[in-house]
Design a protein around this motif. Structure first.
Motif, PDB file in Angstrom:
ATOM      1  N   GLN A 194       0.841  -1.192   0.000  1.00  0.00           N
ATOM      2  CA  GLN A 194       0.000   0.000   0.000  1.00  0.00           C
ATOM      3  C   GLN A 194       0.874   1.239   0.000  1.00  0.00           C
ATOM      4  OE1 GLN A 194      -3.356   0.818  -0.058  1.00  0.00           O
ATOM      5  NE2 GLN A 194      -2.655   2.939   0.020  1.00  0.00           N
ATOM      6  N   PHE A 195       0.623   2.132  -0.953  1.00  0.00           N
ATOM      7  CA  PHE A 195       1.314   3.415  -0.971  1.00  0.00           C
ATOM      8  C   PHE A 195       1.091   4.165   0.328  1.00  0.00           C
ATOM      9  CE2 PHE A 195       0.431   7.976  -1.470  1.00  0.00           C
ATOM     10  CZ  PHE A 195       1.714   8.436  -1.726  1.00  0.00           C
ATOM     11  N   ALA A 196       2.183   4.676   0.909  1.00  0.00           N
ATOM     12  CA  ALA A 196       2.075   5.463   2.135  1.00  0.00           C
ATOM     13  C   ALA A 196       2.570   6.894   1.948  1.00  0.00           C
ATOM     14  CB  ALA A 196       2.871   4.800   3.262  1.00  0.00           C
ATOM     15  N   HIS A 197       3.572   7.092   1.056  1.00  0.00           N
ATOM     16  CA  HIS A 197       4.224   8.409   1.005  1.00  0.00           C
ATOM     17  C   HIS A 197       5.117   8.471  -0.222  1.00  0.00           C
ATOM     18  CE1 HIS A 197       6.278  11.985   2.603  1.00  0.00           C
ATOM     19  NE2 HIS A 197       7.424  11.403   2.277  1.00  0.00           N
ATOM     20  N   HIS A 198       5.291   9.660  -0.768  1.00  0.00           N
ATOM     21  CA  HIS A 198       6.402   9.891  -1.690  1.00  0.00           C
ATOM     22  C   HIS A 198       7.148  11.138  -1.231  1.00  0.00           C
ATOM     23  CE1 HIS A 198       3.241  12.390  -3.361  1.00  0.00           C
ATOM     24  NE2 HIS A 198       2.700  11.406  -4.039  1.00  0.00           N
ATOM     25  N   ALA A 199       8.417  10.953  -1.016  1.00  0.00           N
ATOM     26  CA  ALA A 199       9.250  12.028  -0.496  1.00  0.00           C
ATOM     27  C   ALA A 199       9.339  13.160  -1.513  1.00  0.00           C
ATOM     28  CB  ALA A 199      10.640  11.500  -0.169  1.00  0.00           C
ATOM     29  N   GLY A 200       9.114  14.379  -1.058  1.00  0.00           N
ATOM     30  CA  GLY A 200       9.154  15.525  -1.960  1.00  0.00           C
ATOM     31  C   GLY A 200      10.488  16.240  -1.957  1.00  0.00           C
ATOM     32  N   LYS A 201      10.544  17.250  -2.786  1.00  0.00           N
ATOM     33  CA  LYS A 201      11.726  18.109  -2.834  1.00  0.00           C
ATOM     34  C   LYS A 201      11.813  18.947  -1.560  1.00  0.00           C
ATOM     35  CE  LYS A 201      11.507  18.624  -7.878  1.00  0.00           C
ATOM     36  NZ  LYS A 201      11.251  19.575  -8.988  1.00  0.00           N
ATOM     37  N   ASP A 202      12.902  19.643  -1.427  1.00  0.00           N
ATOM     38  CA  ASP A 202      13.057  20.613  -0.360  1.00  0.00           C
ATOM     39  C   ASP A 202      11.842  21.552  -0.389  1.00  0.00           C
ATOM     40  OD1 ASP A 202      13.747  22.860   1.208  1.00  0.00           O
ATOM     41  OD2 ASP A 202      15.872  22.607   0.768  1.00  0.00           O
ATOM     42  N   PRO A 203      11.170  21.752   0.754  1.00  0.00           N
ATOM     43  CA  PRO A 203       9.997  22.637   0.765  1.00  0.00           C
ATOM     44  C   PRO A 203      10.263  24.006   0.157  1.00  0.00           C
ATOM     45  CG  PRO A 203      10.140  21.452   2.835  1.00  0.00           C
ATOM     46  CD  PRO A 203      11.399  21.113   2.055  1.00  0.00           C
ATOM     47  N   ALA A 204      11.489  24.471   0.244  1.00  0.00           N
ATOM     48  CA  ALA A 204      11.815  25.783  -0.323  1.00  0.00           C
ATOM     49  C   ALA A 204      11.760  25.783  -1.840  1.00  0.00           C
ATOM     50  CB  ALA A 204      13.199  26.212   0.152  1.00  0.00           C
ATOM     51  N   ASP A 205      11.805  24.596  -2.459  1.00  0.00           N
ATOM     52  CA  ASP A 205      11.832  24.497  -3.917  1.00  0.00           C
ATOM     53  C   ASP A 205      10.497  24.067  -4.517  1.00  0.00           C
ATOM     54  OD1 ASP A 205      14.533  25.178  -3.937  1.00  0.00           O
ATOM     55  OD2 ASP A 205      15.161  23.090  -3.700  1.00  0.00           O
ATOM     56  N   ARG A 206       9.472  23.906  -3.705  1.00  0.00           N
ATOM     57  CA  ARG A 206       8.195  23.404  -4.199  1.00  0.00           C
ATOM     58  C   ARG A 206       7.361  24.536  -4.801  1.00  0.00           C
ATOM     59  NH1 ARG A 206       6.931  19.298   0.915  1.00  0.00           N
ATOM     60  NH2 ARG A 206       8.939  18.217   0.769  1.00  0.00           N
ATOM     61  N   ILE A 207       6.637  24.185  -5.872  1.00  0.00           N
ATOM     62  CA  ILE A 207       5.866  25.195  -6.611  1.00  0.00           C
ATOM     63  C   ILE A 207       4.380  24.847  -6.681  1.00  0.00           C
ATOM     64  CG2 ILE A 207       7.834  25.929  -7.991  1.00  0.00           C
ATOM     65  CD1 ILE A 207       6.806  24.159 -10.254  1.00  0.00           C
ATOM     66  N   GLN A 217      14.512   5.274   0.632  1.00  0.00           N
ATOM     67  CA  GLN A 217      14.279   6.688   0.889  1.00  0.00           C
ATOM     68  C   GLN A 217      15.309   7.159   1.908  1.00  0.00           C
ATOM     69  OE1 GLN A 217      10.805   8.547   0.487  1.00  0.00           O
ATOM     70  NE2 GLN A 217       9.739   6.927  -0.603  1.00  0.00           N
ATOM     71  N   GLU A 218      16.142   8.074   1.461  1.00  0.00           N
ATOM     72  CA  GLU A 218      17.168   8.610   2.335  1.00  0.00           C
ATOM     73  C   GLU A 218      16.557   9.634   3.293  1.00  0.00           C
ATOM     74  OE1 GLU A 218      19.952   7.214   2.371  1.00  0.00           O
ATOM     75  OE2 GLU A 218      19.924   6.139   0.454  1.00  0.00           O
ATOM     76  N   VAL A 219      17.349  10.083   4.241  1.00  0.00           N
ATOM     77  CA  VAL A 219      16.903  11.088   5.203  1.00  0.00           C
ATOM     78  C   VAL A 219      17.471  12.439   4.795  1.00  0.00           C
ATOM     79  CG1 VAL A 219      16.851  11.766   7.619  1.00  0.00           C
ATOM     80  CG2 VAL A 219      16.861   9.340   7.014  1.00  0.00           C
ATOM     81  N   ARG A 220      16.572  13.398   4.593  1.00  0.00           N
ATOM     82  CA  ARG A 220      16.981  14.772   4.323  1.00  0.00           C
ATOM     83  C   ARG A 220      16.665  15.640   5.543  1.00  0.00           C
ATOM     84  NH1 ARG A 220      14.163  14.347  -0.595  1.00  0.00           N
ATOM     85  NH2 ARG A 220      12.348  14.197   0.772  1.00  0.00           N
ATOM     86  N   PRO A 221      17.259  16.818   5.654  1.00  0.00           N
ATOM     87  CA  PRO A 221      17.060  17.619   6.864  1.00  0.00           C
ATOM     88  C   PRO A 221      15.595  17.920   7.182  1.00  0.00           C
ATOM     89  CG  PRO A 221      18.902  18.492   5.600  1.00  0.00           C
ATOM     90  CD  PRO A 221      18.264  17.433   4.749  1.00  0.00           C
ATOM     91  N   TRP A 222      14.732  17.961   6.164  1.00  0.00           N
ATOM     92  CA  TRP A 222      13.337  18.333   6.388  1.00  0.00           C
ATOM     93  C   TRP A 222      12.402  17.124   6.577  1.00  0.00           C
ATOM     94  CZ3 TRP A 222      16.184  19.125   1.986  1.00  0.00           C
ATOM     95  CH2 TRP A 222      15.876  18.319   0.882  1.00  0.00           C
ATOM     96  N   ASP A 223      12.934  15.916   6.508  1.00  0.00           N
ATOM     97  CA  ASP A 223      12.096  14.724   6.618  1.00  0.00           C
ATOM     98  C   ASP A 223      11.788  14.380   8.071  1.00  0.00           C
ATOM     99  OD1 ASP A 223      11.877  14.218   3.862  1.00  0.00           O
ATOM    100  OD2 ASP A 223      13.826  13.209   3.830  1.00  0.00           O
ATOM    101  N   ALA A 224      10.677  13.663   8.282  1.00  0.00           N
ATOM    102  CA  ALA A 224      10.252  13.287   9.631  1.00  0.00           C
ATOM    103  C   ALA A 224      10.946  12.030  10.136  1.00  0.00           C
ATOM    104  CB  ALA A 224       8.741  13.080   9.652  1.00  0.00           C
TER     105      ALA A 224
END
Length: 230
Positions: free
Chosen positions: A107-120, A173-180
């Motif tokens: 079951q799909f749970a999540h898709h990691a997005g770009k840095d929130p600062a880069d989202r449009i 899925q790697e860990v980025r500074p903005w991820d939970a």
């Protein structure tokens, strides 16, 4: 002998259900299938027709399924029909039915997005580069044999799954500074599952037409359709 393939498509238009399934219809034709296309799962409740089906190709993201529709689909799979699809069309469908999720195995749970600062505010906010890693089992399985690890730039699915799946490929899925989350998480990217006398094939990659046209993804899906079919 001619076999019957049923294509069930619809749901969220962002996954291009018509364009992506149309892309594989000529392949099914060339491999001896008579193809019927439907725009909803209501066909699953027609037992007389479902008894003739050798392969169900489903791309129907989200949506709902009625109890009698799921009962017909499950009956067909248990009796030997293959069930196959990609991305949200199979792994993010019919959230209202736990038995459907059990049969599919992920079951799909999540898709990691770009840095929130880069989202449009577009789908592309969730397109990131990642690698699909072929597993040890995948290296010898007829669906993925001869295919090495490959890179994509698209939605990377975090999938909730269980150990009954035969996992042919994974993605981390790697860990980025903005991820939970606090450590890398590896999830199935390609898997198969035997259910009754039927076979289930799922490719998490497949967000839009350009993804299924990727040579590696296309080859895996084509092989997966033939592997799953009765």
């Amino acid at each position: 002998m001619t076999r019957v393939a049923l294509v069930v498509r619809g749901g969220w238009d962002g996954h291009q259900p018509e364009q992506t399934t149309d892309f594989f219809v000529p392949f099914l034709d060339a491999n001896g299938f008579t193809v019927r296309v439907e725009g909803s799962p209501s066909i699953y409740a027609e037992d007389a027709f479902m008894d003739t089906v050798d392969l169900v190709l489903q791309v129907n993201t989200m949506s709902t399924i009625e109890p009698e529709e799921f009962a017909g689909l499950q009956r067909a799979v248990l009796r030997g029909a293959g069930f196959a699809g990609w991305h949200g069309g199979i792994a993010d469908a019919y959230r209202n039915n736990a038995d459907y999720l059990h049969m599919v195995g992920g079951q799909f749970a999540h898709h990691a997005g770009k840095d929130p600062a880069d989202r449009i505010g577009e789908q592309s906010d969730n397109y990131i580069p990642y690698t699909v890693h072929i597993t040890e089992l995948g290296a010898t399985h007829p669906i993925t044999q001869g295919i090495g690890d490959f890179d994509l730039v698209t939605e990377q699915y975090w999938v909730l799954s269980d150990e009954y799946n035969d996992v042919l490929a994974t993605t981390t899925q790697e860990v980025r500074p903005w991820d939970a989350w606090h450590r890398p998480v590896t999830a199935p990217a390609i898997w198969v599952r035997e259910w009754g006398h039927g076979r289930v094939f799922v490719s998490a990659p497949g967000h839009k037409l350009d993804v299924v046209q990727n040579p590696n993804v296309r080859t895996i899906i084509e092989r997966g359709l033939l592997w799953a079919a009765r």
